[in-house]
Design a protein around this motif. Sequence first.
Motif, PDB file in Angstrom:
ATOM      1  N   ALA B  67       0.725  -1.357   0.039  1.00 51.10           N
ATOM      2  CA  ALA B  67      -0.054  -0.080  -0.217  1.00 51.10           C
ATOM      3  C   ALA B  67       0.930   1.148   0.003  1.00 51.10           C
ATOM      4  CB  ALA B  67      -0.748  -0.073   1.103  1.00 51.10           C
ATOM      5  N   ALA B  68       1.916   1.242   0.803  1.00 46.98           N
ATOM      6  CA  ALA B  68       2.754   2.254   0.863  1.00 46.98           C
ATOM      7  C   ALA B  68       3.502   2.605  -0.569  1.00 46.98           C
ATOM      8  CB  ALA B  68       3.817   2.158   1.629  1.00 46.98           C
ATOM      9  N   ARG B  69       3.847   1.646  -1.214  1.00 51.64           N
ATOM     10  CA  ARG B  69       4.399   1.791  -2.601  1.00 51.64           C
ATOM     11  C   ARG B  69       3.626   2.260  -3.504  1.00 51.64           C
ATOM     12  NH1 ARG B  69       6.586  -4.003  -3.750  1.00 51.64           N
ATOM     13  NH2 ARG B  69       6.782  -3.284  -6.044  1.00 51.64           N
ATOM     14  N   SER B  70       2.093   2.043  -3.403  1.00 51.22           N
ATOM     15  CA  SER B  70       1.174   2.409  -4.210  1.00 51.22           C
ATOM     16  C   SER B  70       0.972   3.985  -3.939  1.00 51.22           C
ATOM     17  CB  SER B  70      -0.269   1.853  -3.902  1.00 51.22           C
ATOM     18  OG  SER B  70      -0.107   0.499  -4.025  1.00 51.22           O
ATOM     19  N   GLY B  71       1.149   4.322  -2.542  1.00 50.33           N
ATOM     20  CA  GLY B  71       1.140   5.911  -2.170  1.00 50.33           C
ATOM     21  C   GLY B  71       2.385   6.545  -3.032  1.00 50.33           C
ATOM     22  N   GLU B  72       3.200   5.993  -3.316  1.00 51.86           N
ATOM     23  CA  GLU B  72       4.487   6.630  -3.984  1.00 51.86           C
ATOM     24  C   GLU B  72       3.917   6.735  -5.723  1.00 51.86           C
ATOM     25  OE1 GLU B  72       7.986   4.766  -3.196  1.00 51.86           O
ATOM     26  OE2 GLU B  72       7.432   5.156  -0.800  1.00 51.86           O
ATOM     27  N   LEU B  73       3.270   5.641  -5.970  1.00 49.94           N
ATOM     28  CA  LEU B  73       3.415   5.414  -7.686  1.00 49.94           C
ATOM     29  C   LEU B  73       1.823   5.793  -8.232  1.00 49.94           C
ATOM     30  CD1 LEU B  73       5.105   1.892  -7.745  1.00 49.94           C
ATOM     31  CD2 LEU B  73       5.930   4.152  -8.342  1.00 49.94           C
ATOM     32  N   VAL B  74       0.943   5.682  -7.279  1.00 52.75           N
ATOM     33  CA  VAL B  74      -0.426   6.045  -7.831  1.00 52.75           C
ATOM     34  C   VAL B  74      -1.149   7.141  -7.074  1.00 52.75           C
ATOM     35  CG1 VAL B  74      -2.614   4.850  -8.182  1.00 52.75           C
ATOM     36  CG2 VAL B  74      -0.618   3.399  -8.107  1.00 52.75           C
ATOM     37  N   PRO B  75      -1.486   8.294  -7.756  1.00 54.54           N
ATOM     38  CA  PRO B  75      -2.260   9.215  -7.229  1.00 54.54           C
ATOM     39  C   PRO B  75      -3.649   8.824  -6.742  1.00 54.54           C
ATOM     40  CG  PRO B  75      -2.149   9.446  -9.602  1.00 54.54           C
ATOM     41  CD  PRO B  75      -1.326   8.326  -9.300  1.00 54.54           C
ATOM     42  N   VAL B  76      -4.193   9.523  -5.988  1.00 51.26           N
ATOM     43  CA  VAL B  76      -5.541   9.238  -5.516  1.00 51.26           C
ATOM     44  C   VAL B  76      -6.458  10.349  -6.146  1.00 51.26           C
ATOM     45  CG1 VAL B  76      -5.597  10.517  -3.358  1.00 51.26           C
ATOM     46  CG2 VAL B  76      -7.088   8.431  -3.727  1.00 51.26           C
ATOM     47  N   GLY B  77      -7.651  10.024  -6.843  1.00 54.15           N
ATOM     48  CA  GLY B  77      -8.389  11.167  -7.371  1.00 54.15           C
ATOM     49  C   GLY B  77      -9.561  10.404  -8.183  1.00 54.15           C
ATOM     50  N   ARG B  78     -10.182  11.554  -8.677  1.00 54.69           N
ATOM     51  CA  ARG B  78     -11.448  11.188  -9.549  1.00 54.69           C
ATOM     52  C   ARG B  78     -10.862  10.032 -10.767  1.00 54.69           C
ATOM     53  NH1 ARG B  78     -15.142  11.081  -7.332  1.00 54.69           N
ATOM     54  NH2 ARG B  78     -15.864  13.273  -7.102  1.00 54.69           N
ATOM     55  N   GLY B  79     -11.360   9.103 -11.148  1.00 47.49           N
ATOM     56  CA  GLY B  79     -10.886   8.206 -11.976  1.00 47.49           C
ATOM     57  C   GLY B  79      -9.956   7.195 -10.936  1.00 47.49           C
TER      58      GLY B  79
END
Lengths: 368, 368, 368, 368
Positions: B67-79
């Motif tokens: 999850a932490a790696r996702s935090g670096e690689l994947v923005p959170v937002g619409r879509g």
Amino acid sequence: MSSDTADAEDLQNADLESTPELEQLYADFAAHHLAPLWTQASEVLTFHPRSDAVPFVWRWDDLYPLAARSGELVPVGRGGERRAIALANPGLGGAPYATPTIWAAIQYLGPRETAPEHRHAQNAFRFVVEGEGVWTVVNGDPVAMRRGDFLLTPGWNFHGHHNDTDAPMAWIDGLDVPLSDHIDIGFFEYGTERVTDEASPDISRSERLWAYPGLRPLSGLDERVSSPIAAYRWEYTDRAVAEQLKLEDEGHPATVEQGHAAIRYVNPTTGGDVMPTLRAEFHRLREGTKTQVRHEVGSSVWQVFDGTGVFVIDGVRHAMRRGDLAVVPSWVPWSIEAESPFDLFRFNDGPVIERLGFARTHIVDPEK
Amino acid sequence: MSSDTADAEDLQNADLESTPELEQLYADFAAHHLAPLWTQASEVLTFHPRSDAVPFVWRWDDLYPLAARSGELVPVGRGGERRAIALANPGLGGAPYATPTIWAAIQYLGPRETAPEHRHAQNAFRFVVEGEGVWTVVNGDPVAMRRGDFLLTPGWNFHGHHNDTDAPMAWIDGLDVPLSDHIDIGFFEYGTERVTDEASPDISRSERLWAYPGLRPLSGLDERVSSPIAAYRWEYTDRAVAEQLKLEDEGHPATVEQGHAAIRYVNPTTGGDVMPTLRAEFHRLREGTKTQVRHEVGSSVWQVFDGTGVFVIDGVRHAMRRGDLAVVPSWVPWSIEAESPFDLFRFNDGPVIERLGFARTHIVDPEK
Amino acid sequence: MSSDTADAEDLQNADLESTPELEQLYADFAAHHLAPLWTQASEVLTFHPRSDAVPFVWRWDDLYPLAARSGELVPVGRGGERRAIALANPGLGGAPYATPTIWAAIQYLGPRETAPEHRHAQNAFRFVVEGEGVWTVVNGDPVAMRRGDFLLTPGWNFHGHHNDTDAPMAWIDGLDVPLSDHIDIGFFEYGTERVTDEASPDISRSERLWAYPGLRPLSGLDERVSSPIAAYRWEYTDRAVAEQLKLEDEGHPATVEQGHAAIRYVNPTTGGDVMPTLRAEFHRLREGTKTQVRHEVGSSVWQVFDGTGVFVIDGVRHAMRRGDLAVVPSWVPWSIEAESPFDLFRFNDGPVIERLGFARTHIVDPEK
Amino acid sequence: MSSDTADAEDLQNADLESTPELEQLYADFAAHHLAPLWTQASEVLTFHPRSDAVPFVWRWDDLYPLAARSGELVPVGRGGERRAIALANPGLGGAPYATPTIWAAIQYLGPRETAPEHRHAQNAFRFVVEGEGVWTVVNGDPVAMRRGDFLLTPGWNFHGHHNDTDAPMAWIDGLDVPLSDHIDIGFFEYGTERVTDEASPDISRSERLWAYPGLRPLSGLDERVSSPIAAYRWEYTDRAVAEQLKLEDEGHPATVEQGHAAIRYVNPTTGGDVMPTLRAEFHRLREGTKTQVRHEVGSSVWQVFDGTGVFVIDGVRHAMRRGDLAVVPSWVPWSIEAESPFDLFRFNDGPVIERLGFARTHIVDPEK
């Protein structure tokens, strides 16, 4: 969830540029049996229900001859259990399911044949579009089956079928098998090879005890999960919808909409649906009636009992006549046009949808 | 329905000799979108529930770093909507489903990030195994998230998440997505990009109005489908299970079984489950406690909140510690052994199973 | 039924000229224990509820000293059972009934005294306007009584009272005795002379098990006719109404009407009233608040918990302060004006009226 | 509450020596409208229900001629409203009440007479022991009255009665007037002088819409407080109890006890009682049947519909035949012995007792 390719009505997935780090992340997800939401939001969530099941029509003129051929080629008995041929919705990948929640099949029993007794957690009913001569034996109570009758075998009741005549008989079975398979609730037990009571009374003991308007036996005051009435007879159904139309003629509010009479079969101990997962109704339309266009959450199966008309499902017109079956998946718009007096049996997963808090209906405004 | 190869516990299919006539019949079935019961009775009906889902354990030590790696690689937002990574049961063909009815995911929100507001028909909750600093905003009401809290966003309530701190936070999401996808009930609407109230109060307005023992506001006397309490705080949960064990020590009947305290989170307007499709409970076992072995209809997900112990699922022993998640499919036998004081959060589809009339429990007799 | 002489609002009786035949008929009726409707329609039927009970106010400054004198002159114990002095509504012919359905009394227990254990089918509660030091023991569970607490002894639970201090204590008892006497449902059993547990814990076992917001012990999942919470503590009641007023200050809808906060005490297993026949509520009015004028079916008793204000009952103004009790009979219009912050405890027969289908409320339009 | 002089079964009052101080205390109580429990515990609380109402029997051979004489001497119309003559229980001080909760009267309508329309909050029904020719018009729906029919006019429905023939007709009215007067819930409105529809159909519109076994109109899916069926016809009642006895003959469990068939009239939208305050049943005993001896909380009125037998009430034997009425107060033991086939109509306050949580039944063990 629909597996259709994305269209303008889909939610967006996150639109990420592929990088080695991202690909490695996705590979690590897969290795740990994890799946990110952002790449499949459009699959998991939809703006409105979009079922994999598709609208479809089966013809009685196809079904009955195939059932009759089965009668010659396939014995009925332990192993297989029933000579039942299920509607397999083309959208559901070959599974023997009419909709994601509903099993619908034609069952055929040859002269003097017996389908052995068994019981299962799944709820079942029969509806008879033509013929007679079979007795369904429910926990030892023989229940005659005749045209127009609606018959119950709620979950975990032993039941078998016994043809007491020299003619074959076919009818429709409805069950909650697809739902129960999905949520993993099935139990099953074999019963006797022959039905436990081969008598052929006109009405069942359950009706003698329970089938009166507004009366309950004092020996049965507990609330029942499912209706204790084993058979809902055509005589009453026919009279009930006929009277609604007569009351309408006399100027009283009695019908669902102009020219559209309907009853719901109910559990007399609660006033609610006959079984916890299945709803059944009978509809009568006057010649010329066109119903409103409705979207409903939950899936339905209709069978024409008498007359001719057109089902308009998702904008496609299907001419329908006696015995024909049509499936309406969740939220797909439908309406019916009666070309003659038009009698229809309907069953659906309404109690599931309502008990779980998901019911919605949208009636299309014809002005728009 | 299990797709396992048949074993001694399967129902028999009809054992028919192949003939040209029979093959032609089967071809005609297929051409008409029909499927016979007698060739697949063993698939459709089972002596007891046999889920495609399998028992499985996910480790917090795997989940959190991913999850932490996702935090670096994947923005959170619409879509994409949420940085949520779902448990994908190995038995369910790659679908992001923990069980056939339950979605469980770890959601991760970086410092100062916001997950945009939306709403859906599906019911959702959060459970916090560690950390704090995020406010879930439900219909404009900011709800603080802290270790041990259980938080609701029932169907069709707008909600977003907002990290008010400089540290990331992760928690568990539970939803009824697999069920709702199967029965086709999903609706979805986008809300605002930012949460509608960025305040960070200690407790939510819903709690200030509703979270008292046995008190209801006179301004809210209607029955609610889902609980109006947005957050069930750790302070009360902890005290409730602690007192059960103390009462047991004092000689009073208070626990589920010796050494095993537990509460159910409930809707204060009904006394029933918090939402129509999801049940949540918190269990505390004394060090050394071994629970009975149970079979239950319906599937569960457990998360260890504190302590260490062993889950025995279908006879296989899994050592478990803080944050680890285990899935127990329907009717698979399970028991728990506490190696230290052992605190556990559990959620399952109990309300679905009960409302549809399918509940059964079997406790294995240790003498046999 | 009111025994008032007929007024313009009464139904008419038949107006018949007396004849010998008619007199003979009436005599024959009487001889056969028969009574004609037409001579007493105006007694039997009324255009709206007109209770024999009258609005009335009892003063704490009268009640407490009389109770204290009883403490000196009347021992408490088996025979008499309780040192309870009941409000006797002046309209009810001397019966010890506050209203036709409600018993309300001040009960007084001297230092170290015990009121012996017994049980009865009638439902009872206590409310404490001042003092502390008595434990009510309900089925062996000692329940501390303190200012602001609301305590239950539902029907057929053994209970006694035990003063653990060197000071006397008085409180209010509420029961459904007048209703239960009218409909003939009373059962009674003597218990022990001393309470079965003389411990003096701060909170009862029932609270330790049940008094948490939205949590139920897994060992108690059955639905209960009456609340399992033995004491509703002042701490929570106070906070709940305080928060409603704060939320109102912050611009959120939380109160019954502007400046009028209120909670209902409920059964956490149902969300409904604490007992099948009695409803209890706590109200807080801001200084200066005037409530709307209401007519309600069913009778209420109010006790001032704190502050001063005016009760306007049937147009008559009554200045009220701490401990004062007021009775509002069915359908008599009432409103309250707060001269200071005004805290009020209310109990009534609301569950009876609602369960029997007779509830109606009319709010007087101040414009008319 | 019984006003009988104290007996061994009474609770003890406190036994205090009179002193001037005590007398002064009692005088001060009275001056302040207060009443001590300890001097009247034995009045207020009883070991078991002891009703002021007494067992009593009224003879049809007395009732009908008195009603007929009223028909000659007393006009029916506005003022008086109904030519109804109520059973006045000798224990209830001359009030026109059969029991503390139940009004029972014979109503008589001469040839071509009309009882004007009105409505009231109180619930009412009719039962016809002989005759026909009157139509009760309920909210504009004419309902034929014939021997054996049970007819409803639930609270707040407009209703009048219209004799369409040249012969008089009499029947039994049952209402909850004594209860509603006690708890002060009565509302009343005059309607039209003539019934709003003078048609004389065989069955009412309500029956045409609702009176089918297990069927509900789709236009009426809401839950109703009271049954929407205006008339429960003798044809069904007769068949239902006859079939119970036949099933018993065939070896099946169908009756309440050996030789004792019975149905309850129910609300088809709930499966519960027809109205919130009144229960109605029909019983058929075989010749020679002796029922068990029962104590029941709540009061009942029985009317013999056909045959002869003996009611044993509180140990006293009453020979009963067609039309005779008997009252059984709360908890008074009763049994019935059938000297011929014995048909009985019964109504009571069962729903009140059950909804308020006070139901108890005790069956006397004949061995003791």
